[in-house]
Write a protein that holds these residues in place. Structure first.
Motif, PDB file in Angstrom:
ATOM      1  N   GLU A  57       3.902   3.653 -13.448  1.00 11.78           N
ATOM      2  CA  GLU A  57       2.340   2.916 -13.515  1.00 11.78           C
ATOM      3  C   GLU A  57       2.628   1.382 -13.063  1.00 11.78           C
ATOM      4  O   GLU A  57       3.571   0.936 -13.245  1.00 11.78           O
ATOM      5  N   VAL A  58       1.360   1.168 -12.549  1.00  8.74           N
ATOM      6  CA  VAL A  58       1.209  -0.305 -12.213  1.00  8.74           C
ATOM      7  C   VAL A  58       1.142  -1.061 -13.449  1.00  8.74           C
ATOM      8  O   VAL A  58       0.059  -0.539 -14.191  1.00  8.74           O
ATOM      9  N   VAL A  59       1.869  -2.163 -13.587  1.00  3.90           N
ATOM     10  CA  VAL A  59       2.005  -2.820 -14.752  1.00  3.90           C
ATOM     11  C   VAL A  59       0.520  -4.037 -14.689  1.00  3.90           C
ATOM     12  O   VAL A  59      -0.152  -4.243 -15.528  1.00  3.90           O
ATOM     13  N   GLU A  60       0.886  -4.666 -13.545  1.00  4.26           N
ATOM     14  CA  GLU A  60       0.042  -5.691 -12.953  1.00  4.26           C
ATOM     15  C   GLU A  60      -0.128  -6.150 -11.529  1.00  4.26           C
ATOM     16  O   GLU A  60       0.979  -5.542 -11.023  1.00  4.26           O
ATOM     17  N   ALA A  61      -1.068  -6.426 -10.900  1.00  9.68           N
ATOM     18  CA  ALA A  61      -1.095  -6.746  -9.372  1.00  9.68           C
ATOM     19  C   ALA A  61      -1.956  -7.923  -9.232  1.00  9.68           C
ATOM     20  O   ALA A  61      -2.798  -8.356 -10.078  1.00  9.68           O
TER      21      ALA A  61
END
Length: 173
Positions: free
Chosen positions: A148-152
């Protein structure tokens, strides 16, 4: 005598004295392309702690392999190359975890080019820095286990407004 050796080997392997070889380095077997600089593309070969090597890919569309301290092995995969800029388009990073699980992490948006990537946070996350043809850059942090994406964060955000983890990944325009 043979039975004794088999029993001793089985006991030692169960006790952990003979641990399985771990990945220590990875490299590309392939060709170097020249344009605005140079880039080596091909198949990923992994060297293990006991000295043996294994080829882990077959299609020859790989670049920039890395091995983490935890034994994760990752590399860029691409579908197209810009022959002048030597940019790998439609790229992703594939990671093989020590348990054999494969995970694919896409650059931000399909058209983007992976500029760099690395393992981070004590090998629990992966950061991919990607860009488009117009210099917009993204740094995306992924959880290695879940994918999963944690942060962008985008390069459009002011440097002072960006999260602390992104420092050094994006230009300070």
């Amino acid at each position: 005598m043979f039975h004794f050796q088999v029993i001793v080997a089985a006991l030692l392997s169960c006790s952990g004295l003979f641990a399985a070889p771990q990945p220590v380095s990875a490299f590309i077997e392939g060709k170097t392309l020249a344009g605005e600089g140079s880039i080596t593309v091909g198949n990923v070969r992994v060297r293990f702690s006991d000295g043996h090597t294994e080829r882990w890919t077959k299609l020859g569309q790989c670049h920039d392999p890395k091995v983490s301290a935890a034994g994760h092995v990752g590399w860029c995969r691409y579908q197209e190359i810009d022959p002048v800029r030597l940019a790998l388009r439609k790229a992703s990073v594939r990671v093989r975890l020590p348990d054999g699980t494969l995970r694919d992490f896409d650059a931000a948006f399909e058209r983007f080019i992976i500029e760099k990537w690395c393992f981070a946070d004590h090998d629990s996350t992966l950061v991919i820095v990607s860009s488009n043809e117009h210099s917009l850059m993204w740094a995306v942090k992924f959880d290695l286990r879940s994918g999963e994406v944690v942060e962008a964060v985008s390069s459009r955000e002011k440097p002072g407004d960006r999260p602390a983890w992104s420092k050094g990944y994006l230009p300070e325009w």
